[in-house]
Structure formats: structure tokens, C-alpha cells
Scaffold this motif. Structure first.
Motif, PDB file in Angstrom:
ATOM      1  N   GLY A 126       0.808  -1.227   0.000  1.00 54.34           N
ATOM      2  CA  GLY A 126       0.000   0.000   0.000  1.00 54.34           C
ATOM      3  C   GLY A 126       0.833   1.265   0.000  1.00 54.34           C
ATOM      4  O   GLY A 126       0.355   2.319   0.402  1.00 54.34           O
ATOM      5  N   TYR A 169      -1.416   4.100 -10.996  1.00 54.34           N
ATOM      6  CA  TYR A 169      -2.036   5.114 -11.864  1.00 54.34           C
ATOM      7  C   TYR A 169      -1.320   5.191 -13.203  1.00 54.34           C
ATOM      8  O   TYR A 169      -1.943   5.290 -14.259  1.00 54.34           O
ATOM      9  CB  TYR A 169      -2.038   6.487 -11.175  1.00 54.34           C
ATOM     10  CG  TYR A 169      -3.273   6.691 -10.339  1.00 54.34           C
ATOM     11  CD1 TYR A 169      -4.444   7.193 -10.897  1.00 54.34           C
ATOM     12  CD2 TYR A 169      -3.285   6.345  -8.998  1.00 54.34           C
ATOM     13  CE1 TYR A 169      -5.584   7.358 -10.141  1.00 54.34           C
ATOM     14  CE2 TYR A 169      -4.421   6.502  -8.227  1.00 54.34           C
ATOM     15  CZ  TYR A 169      -5.580   7.011  -8.804  1.00 54.34           C
ATOM     16  OH  TYR A 169      -6.719   7.155  -8.062  1.00 54.34           O
ATOM     17  N   TRP A 208      -1.294  13.182  -1.263  1.00 51.94           N
ATOM     18  CA  TRP A 208      -1.226  12.726  -2.657  1.00 51.94           C
ATOM     19  C   TRP A 208      -2.584  12.950  -3.325  1.00 51.94           C
ATOM     20  O   TRP A 208      -3.632  12.691  -2.714  1.00 51.94           O
ATOM     21  CB  TRP A 208      -0.906  11.236  -2.732  1.00 51.94           C
ATOM     22  CG  TRP A 208       0.531  10.873  -2.493  1.00 51.94           C
ATOM     23  CD1 TRP A 208       1.492  10.688  -3.431  1.00 51.94           C
ATOM     24  CD2 TRP A 208       1.164  10.626  -1.231  1.00 51.94           C
ATOM     25  NE1 TRP A 208       2.688  10.355  -2.838  1.00 51.94           N
ATOM     26  CE2 TRP A 208       2.510  10.314  -1.498  1.00 51.94           C
ATOM     27  CE3 TRP A 208       0.737  10.656   0.097  1.00 51.94           C
ATOM     28  CZ2 TRP A 208       3.429  10.013  -0.496  1.00 51.94           C
ATOM     29  CZ3 TRP A 208       1.650  10.361   1.098  1.00 51.94           C
ATOM     30  CH2 TRP A 208       2.974  10.054   0.796  1.00 51.94           C
ATOM     31  N   THR A 225      -7.709   9.038  -6.155  1.00 53.85           N
ATOM     32  CA  THR A 225      -7.190   8.821  -4.801  1.00 53.85           C
ATOM     33  C   THR A 225      -6.822  10.169  -4.208  1.00 53.85           C
ATOM     34  O   THR A 225      -6.158  10.973  -4.857  1.00 53.85           O
ATOM     35  CB  THR A 225      -5.920   7.945  -4.814  1.00 53.85           C
ATOM     36  OG1 THR A 225      -6.222   6.685  -5.408  1.00 53.85           O
ATOM     37  CG2 THR A 225      -5.378   7.727  -3.408  1.00 53.85           C
ATOM     38  N   ARG A 244      -5.047  11.096  -0.684  1.00 52.10           N
ATOM     39  CA  ARG A 244      -4.448  10.352   0.429  1.00 52.10           C
ATOM     40  C   ARG A 244      -3.557  11.242   1.275  1.00 52.10           C
ATOM     41  O   ARG A 244      -2.768  12.018   0.744  1.00 52.10           O
ATOM     42  CB  ARG A 244      -3.625   9.199  -0.144  1.00 52.10           C
ATOM     43  CG  ARG A 244      -2.708   8.510   0.853  1.00 52.10           C
ATOM     44  CD  ARG A 244      -2.068   7.295   0.232  1.00 52.10           C
ATOM     45  NE  ARG A 244      -1.038   6.741   1.095  1.00 52.10           N
ATOM     46  CZ  ARG A 244      -0.526   5.540   0.944  1.00 52.10           C
ATOM     47  NH1 ARG A 244      -0.940   4.749  -0.032  1.00 52.10           N
ATOM     48  NH2 ARG A 244       0.418   5.090   1.764  1.00 52.10           N
ATOM     49  N   ASP A 264      -0.794  10.969   4.457  1.00 52.27           N
ATOM     50  CA  ASP A 264       0.011  10.194   5.413  1.00 52.27           C
ATOM     51  C   ASP A 264       0.676  11.177   6.366  1.00 52.27           C
ATOM     52  O   ASP A 264       1.208  12.198   5.923  1.00 52.27           O
ATOM     53  CB  ASP A 264       1.108   9.402   4.692  1.00 52.27           C
ATOM     54  CG  ASP A 264       0.567   8.200   3.921  1.00 52.27           C
ATOM     55  OD1 ASP A 264      -0.673   8.055   3.830  1.00 52.27           O
ATOM     56  OD2 ASP A 264       1.384   7.412   3.412  1.00 52.27           O
ATOM     57  N   HIS A 306      -1.228   1.443   5.019  1.00 49.32           N
ATOM     58  CA  HIS A 306      -2.080   0.650   4.133  1.00 49.32           C
ATOM     59  C   HIS A 306      -1.844  -0.846   4.281  1.00 49.32           C
ATOM     60  O   HIS A 306      -2.507  -1.636   3.632  1.00 49.32           O
ATOM     61  CB  HIS A 306      -1.860   1.089   2.679  1.00 49.32           C
ATOM     62  CG  HIS A 306      -2.678   2.266   2.309  1.00 49.32           C
ATOM     63  ND1 HIS A 306      -3.747   2.214   1.462  1.00 49.32           N
ATOM     64  CD2 HIS A 306      -2.610   3.564   2.725  1.00 49.32           C
ATOM     65  CE1 HIS A 306      -4.281   3.418   1.336  1.00 49.32           C
ATOM     66  NE2 HIS A 306      -3.598   4.248   2.096  1.00 49.32           N
TER      67      HIS A 306
END
Lengths: 378, 180, 191
Positions: free
Chosen positions: B159, B168, C87, C103, C105, C107, C146
Motif C-alpha cells: 500500500g 495510476y 497525494w 485517490t 491520500r 500520510d 495501508h
């Protein structure tokens, strides 16, 4: 240290008397002033875009300040030069000769002259000289025709300051049509009898078939501002000039000591790629500094940033090219360009796509360095 | 690394004039929106159609100039570019790519010398070479985009952000028919 | 059945999420920059110019200088978290004019106890997992990272990428509240 790259302002000429001025190797501003003082004959100045004509004109104005009542008239900051008609120009001259400095871009005016005179210890005080401006303006109230109003203003200024007037007119290179340019210069002729006239020459008359014909009257002198040589980098006079220019604009005392080691090659490459044209050089440095920030949030550019900036400039230069221009440029490379059609020559020289270079064999045309990859492709 | 968004961002930092080319009239609106989205959000934005209107905007306004008469606008800007010298925020001129306005630039040396580095042509500045991109992907990931996506479908990817970015990229480079 | 309805809503959002995705995302990045939460340069690096004409797909991301896979935005001035990185990705289908995948995201580590965490809103390009409940098409991962447990996948309503970013930003900075409790529709719920 973190330089303020926005100070580069490539599109902005140095103001008259500004401390950012760096004399080019040709020192044309000073030469123009000397010639005007010595001969009283009209002076014309020409050269490609971005070579520093306006800056040199402003420098000439500063040089003349101690001997003349100086009026630097930057017409292109006020008018669309493509549509400028003689009467309109004369009205502007009349207005600006008589007007104390107001907004930006109106050049050296009576109030500046007054300050200059006062600083020299003349009998005139600032107050009385500024008061003189009111008298000059009064002559405008009489609703004289523009030609007479301009003439009257110039004479009044000379009378009230006790000095001969120097009229420096910027922006006339942007008048594209030869006949229109001729008409503008025709109406300046009476003023040139009363005042020292220094003006930027239209490209069509600076580079074209009429390049050697007098524009104002016999005895006038034409100064051509050439981009300084930037190759070979070890000895070319353009490099120290451009380095000094960068130091002044960025307000850095000594670039060699105060910049990261990696900046040296970027400076050299940008200088060479600029062909010695100060505006192109400043644009390249400003662009690559912006890319450094964008790509890495970095204060100083790397070579890859300069490559991006050069690609942008080259793309822009491409827009100045007509389909057969690259062939023409290849054809005249290294020659005086005598066989080149006049309209193409005017256009290519005005754009700075062709540069005049002085060699032992005489003046020859060379392609702008940024065009080299396009010429290889062609 | 340089694309038209980068180039617009860079050009907007350097007033007074920027030229952006657009492909067809139907895209003019989105071209203007794109420039506005890249601009500093604190700048007021004004849409104008003449040089006079652009001159009437304050120096700290982003003026988006979509001329009705492109040639007249280019000529006017060439003859009077210095009227914009004090602008802190640029005027962005939109021209039809390959149209009369762009062609008029060849006869506008004064204007062109100001906007040379600020002339954005997205069609030329956004090239994408899928073969080169595939090679770059293989160099980076050590496998083809299809192999990468197979690993993804088998649940073999971790991940990490690196895996995410490569996924992507693999999906971009994968053919549309492969997206079952 | 709610899970099936959610799938339909998520699919419908693919069309709503297609146009102007880049510009809407860029507005949010500009907002973050205005508030001092990131450098302004990321506004000029969020690009959709990676158009593959062969696959007729477009990738929206923060372009990296060297790497083809995009960069995160390092967020600034968020006192509760350390080393936050954001991201943003979207993949568009230019043929059918729909959003394929996105996505958003984040962190980071909590400043108080240095515990790492990840929040990631993801729209899948295809059905994954065993079903619409366990693996909703649009979901949010929340966990330490993740890979390590506890690791949860929460279903979300049909949000576009920029709406998902709105949500994520609001979790970090309440000043950015796109739907404050002042509108008439919320007045009944007010205490």
C-alpha cells in the motif's frame, strides 16, 4: 542568500539616472549625449527589440541633465504608436514639455530640470523653476495648433531655464509604416531647430532601404545599438556586461562570490543563449529561476530549469518566423545580407532573429543562438 | 519537466503580458478558467475583450483578454505595449492557435519581444509519447504496465505511495480494452 | 438494497466527476497555499497534461520533477500532525468522458504520540474484493498505514475528487468547512 528574482523585471528599461544602469561595451548612451552636445545635430538610435535602446536613451538623458533642459518623452507608454498621428504626437510633446512630473513614465520634466539646476547652484530655485512650468503650461492654454504649442513650449522652457532644450523621444521604433514614420519626423523638424533632438528610429527606416536617408535633416547622426558579443565566453565583452547587469538588477554586490557554484554555468549558458540581448538574457534568468521554484521549491536554478526557459523562448521566437525564414536565415548567415529582401531583413533584424556582428571583414548577419536547434532541424 | 500548466504558472509570475493559444472557440471559456485556476487566488479576475478595457483594469487585477478582433489587438499591443509596464499582475491575451492573431505576431516585434517566454501553446507544450512513457515505466517499476496491473489484481502490491503512483501510471499506459 | 444503490450512485458520480476535475482540485490546492498549508508552487504542478492519446486517458497528479509517478504535497502549519503529505491522483477516460479512478491520500504522524496514520479516499476503477459492502467502489482507508492492522475500509457517499479533498482538508483544518451549520436546511438540527 535568497535573491529576489522579481527584481529582474526584464521588460522594464532602467530609469533615467537610475543606479541600475550598466554601460554596455558600446557605451552608446554616453556617446549619443556627447554627440548632441558637440554638434547640436539630431541623433537617431536604432537596434533590435530588447537590445536596450530605451535604457540608452534614458542614460543619454541623464548625461545631458547638467547642460540641457532635458525632456525624455516615452510616447509608447502613453500612445498606441501604430495609430499615432503627427498632431497627436506634437500635442503630447507640448503637454509633456510643460508638465511637471505626474504619473509614471512621463520622463524627465520641468520639475526634474529645476531640481537639477538647483543642485548645480544655479540662480534658479526649485520653486521658481517649477513655477516656470506654469508659464509653459500657460502657453498651451492659448489653444495654439499642436505644432505651434510644441514649439512654444520648447522655447518657453529654454527661456525659463536659461538652457537649450534636449528632447529625447522614445517609442518611435514601433511605428511600422515608413510613410507614417516620415510624417512624424517631418513635424519634428522645426523642433530640431530649437532643441537637441534624440529619437529612436523606426525599424523600417533604421534597417530598410531608406536607412541612410536623413530623417530629420542633413548632419544627423545614426547610432545603432548592437547586442554585445557573447562568444567566445572567455573573452567576449558581453559576459562581464551581462554579469554586471544581473548584479545591479538583483542588488547583489559580487555574483561570483555570493552565488552557488552551480550558477556559473547557468549564467554563461544564458548569456550565450541570449545572443547578448539584455532583455532575452534577463528573461532567461527570470524564467529559469521561476522554474527552479516550481520544480523544486529551490532558490537557485539548475541547468534543467534553464533548458525549460530556453525552450519557452525558442517557442516564442518561432512565432516571429514566417515559413521560409529559417532557409533565409541559413542563406544569409555570415554575410552582410545585401541580397536579403528589405522587408524580410527589417523584420528579422527587428525581432532579433538575425543579429549584426562586427567582424574584421565588416558587419555580418548571424542567427540568434536560440535559433540554432531550429536551423539544424530545418 | 515542463507542461503548459507549469508554463502558465511561470508566465503569471512575470507580468505584464502573457499570451495563451487555444484550439477552438468552444474551448476559450475553459482556457480562461484554467488560467484563472492557476493564478494566485487573491488576484481579482476580470474578463475583457479590448485593449482599452484591459488598460482600465487596476494593475493588480488578472485581466483575461479574449479579443473580438485579434489582429487589431495584436497591433495595438505592439504599438502600445509600454502602457502596461506598471502592471503587477499580467494581462493574459487569448488567441486562436494558427489564427490571424497568432500570424500577426510575426509583424509585432515589440510585443513578441516582451511575451517570447510567456507565450503558451498547450498543443506544443503538452506532448506525450506513450512509447517513451512505457520504457520509463519499465525502467522505474522493473516490469511492464500490464504485469504491474496483474500483480495488482492478484493483491500482490503493497500500500505504499510508490505502488499507488505506479498503479495510476500503469492504468494510463494500459490499452482501453484491457480494462476489464 | 443500500449497497447496490451505493454502487449505482458511485457510478453516476463518475460522469459528474469528469469535467473540470483538475481545475476544482487546483482551487483546493490554491486554498491550502493561501492558508499557508503548502507552497504556492503546487498550484502550478497539479496538472492533467499527461494525456495518452492511444489509451485516451488522462492522468491528473502533482507532477514530479524526475519520477513519472507524481509527488505528494508536503503540508505545512498543521500543529497536530507531523510530516503530513498529501497525494492527489485522478484518472480520466476521455473517450466515455468519465472518471475512472481517483485517490486523495494523506500520510502523517500525530504530533502528540508520534503514531503514524493514513487516510485515503479511493474510487476504484473496477469492482474489487468480494462485494459492494466489504469493498465499496468509493471508500476511505483509515489505519496506521495501508498494510498494517487495524486497517478499515469505510464506505463513502458519491463524492467527486474535489469533494473528497474538501472532506479531507476539513479533517485537518476546520476553517475550511464547505457546508457550515448556518444554512436553513441545518437549522432544525441545531441545538
Amino acid at each position: 542568500m535568497t535573491p529576489d528574482w522579481s527584481l529582474l523585471a526584464p521588460h522594464r528599461p532602467v530609469d533615467s539616472g537610475g543606479d541600475q544602469y550598466v554601460p554596455p561595451p558600446s557605451n552608446i548612451g554616453e556617446a549619443m549625449a556627447r554627440w548632441a552636445l558637440a554638434s547640436g545635430a539630431p541623433v537617431l538610435v536604432g537596434g533590435p527589440t530588447g537590445v536596450g535602446k530605451s535604457t540608452e536613451l534614458a542614460q543619454a538623458a541623464a548625461q545631458l541633465q547638467s547642460d540641457r533642459a532635458v525632456c525624455l518623452i516615452q510616447l509608447d507608454r502613453l500612445e498606441n504608436m501604430r495609430r499615432l498621428e503627427p498632431e497627436r504626437m506634437l500635442s503630447r510633446v507640448a503637454q509633456l514639455v510643460g508638465q511637471p512630473r505626474g504619473g509614471a513614465g512621463q520622463g524627465v520634466s520641468v520639475s526634474d530640470v529645476a531640481k537639477g539646476v538647483a543642485a548645480l547652484g544655479s540662480a534658479l530655485t526649485i520653486a521658481s523653476a517649477v513655477g516656470a512650468a506654469a508659464h509653459v503650461l500657460a502657453s498651451l492654454d492659448t489653444q495654439l495648433p499642436p505644432a505651434d504649442a510644441a514649439l512654444s513650449s520648447v522655447r518657453a522652457l529654454a527661456r525659463l531655464t536659461g538652457r537649450r532644450v534636449a528632447l529625447l523621444i522614445d517609442g518611435l521604433e514601433k511605428v511600422p509604416d515608413g510613410a507614417q514614420a516620415r510624417a512624424l519626423f517631418d513635424v519634428l523638424r522645426p523642433l530640431a531647430e530649437e532643441a537637441d533632438l534624440i529619437a529612436v528610429a523606426p525599424w523600417s527606416l533604421a534597417f530598410g532601404a531608406e536607412a541612410n536617408e536623413p530623417l530629420v535633416r542633413q548632419g544627423e547622426r545614426f547610432f545603432f545599438v548592437r547586442a554585445p558579443e557573447v562568444e567566445p565566453v572567455e573573452t567576449a565583452p558581453g559576459l562581464p556586461f551581462l554579469l554586471h547587469l544581473l548584479e545591479r538588477r538583483l542588488q547583489i554586490g559580487d555574483m561570483r562570490r555570493q552565488t552557488p557554484a552551480g550558477f556559473g554555468p547557468i549564467f554563461r549558458d544564458a548569456a550565450v543563449a541570449s545572443g547578448g540581448l539584455p532583455r532575452v538574457f534577463l528573461q532567461l534568468i527570470a524564467d529559469c529561476a521561476t522554474y527552479a521554484r516550481l520544480h523544486r521549491d529551490a532558490d537557485w536554478p539548475e541547468l534543467s530549469d534553464l533548458e525549460d526557459a530556453m525552450a519557452d523562448q525558442r517557442d516564442g521566437m518561432r512565432r516571429g518566423l514566417l515559413p521560409k525564414d529559417l532557409k533565409l536565415i541559413q542563406w544569409v548567415d555570415g554575410t552582410p545580407g545585401l541580397d536579403l529582401a528589405i522587408d524580410a531583413k527589417v523584420r528579422l533584424l527587428a525581432h532579433g532573429l538575425l543579429l549584426e556582428r562586427v567582424t574584421p571583414a565588416g558587419v555580418v548577419l548571424r542567427p540568434h543562438p536560440l535559433l540554432r536547434p531550429l536551423l539544424r532541424e530545418a | 519537466m515542463r507542461d503548459s500548466v507549469n508554463a502558465i504558472w511561470s508566465a503569471l509570475q512575470q507580468p505584464p503580458l502573457v499570451v495563451v493559444l487555444y484550439d477552438d472557440y468552444g474551448l476559450l471559456e475553459s482556457a480562461q478558467e484554467e488560467v484563472a485556476s492557476i493564478a494566485n487566488p487573491s488576484w481579482p479576475v476580470r474578463r475583457v475583450s479590448t485593449v482599452e478595457d484591459a488598460l482600465s483594469t487596476s494593475a493588480d487585477t488578472l485581466a483575461l483578454l479574449a479579443p473580438v478582433d485579434e489582429v487589431a489587438t495584436i497591433e495595438e499591443l505592439d504599438g502600445g505595449r509600454d502602457r502596461f509596464v506598471e502592471r503587477a499582475v499580467p494581462v493574459v491575451v487569448f488567441l486562436l492557435r494558427g489564427g490571424a492573431g497568432e500570424r500577426a505576431l510575426t509583424q509585432a516585434p515589440s510585443l513578441l519581444s516582451w511575451v517570447r517566454g510567456n507565450l503558451i501553446d498547450p498543443s506544443a507544450q503538452d506532448p506525450f509519447d506513450p512509447d517513451a512513457a512505457r520504457e520509463e515505466f519499465i525502467r522505474h517499476a522493473g516490469r511492464t504496465p500490464e504485469e504491474w496491473l496483474m500483480m495488482r489484481r492478484r493483491g500482490e502490491l503493497d500500500g505504499s505511495p510508490e505502488s499507488l503512483g505506479l498503479t495510476y501510471r500503469a492504468l494510463l499506459l494500459e490499452g482501453p480494452d484491457d480494462l476489464a | 438494497m443500500i449497497w447496490r444503490e451505493l454502487v449505482d450512485q458511485h457510478d453516476a458520480a463518475r460522469e459528474r466527476g469528469y469535467p473540470k476535475v483538475e481545475m476544482e482540485l487546483r482551487k483546493r490546492v490554491a486554498w491550502l497555499a493561501e492558508r499557508g498549508h503548502c507552497s504556492r508552487v503546487y498550484q502550478g504542478r497539479l496538472s492533467d497534461k499527461t494525456k495518452d492519446k492511444r489509451s485516451r486517458r488522462t492522468q491528473v497528479m502533482i507532477k514530479g520533477e524526475q519520477s513519472p509517478i507524481g509527488d505528494p504535497i508536503p503540508l505545512l502549519n498543521l500543529p497536530n500532525v507531523e510530516h503530513p503529505k498529501l497525494w492527489i491522483y485522478a484518472l480520466l477516460d476521455d473517450h466515455d468522458k468519465r472518471l475512472l479512478k481517483f485517490t486523495v491520500r494523506l500520510d502523517a504522524r500525530w504530533a502528540a504520540d508520534k503514531v503514524p496514520f493514513t487516510i485515503s479516499v479511493e474510487l476504484d476503477d473496477r469492482t474489487m474484493g468480494s462485494g459492494a459492502c466489504g469493498h465499496p467502489i468509493l471508500h476511505c482507508h483509515m489505519g496506521v498505514d495501508h498494510d498494517r492492522r487495524p486497517q478499515f475500509r469505510l464506505p463513502l457517499p458519491a463524492l467527486t475528487p474535489w469533494e473528497a479533498l474538501d472532506w479531507l482538508i476539513t479533517q485537518l483544518d476546520e476553517a475550511h468547512e464547505p457546508a457550515p451549520w448556518t444554512a436553513p436546511m441545518f437549522s432544525r438540527a441545531a441545538p
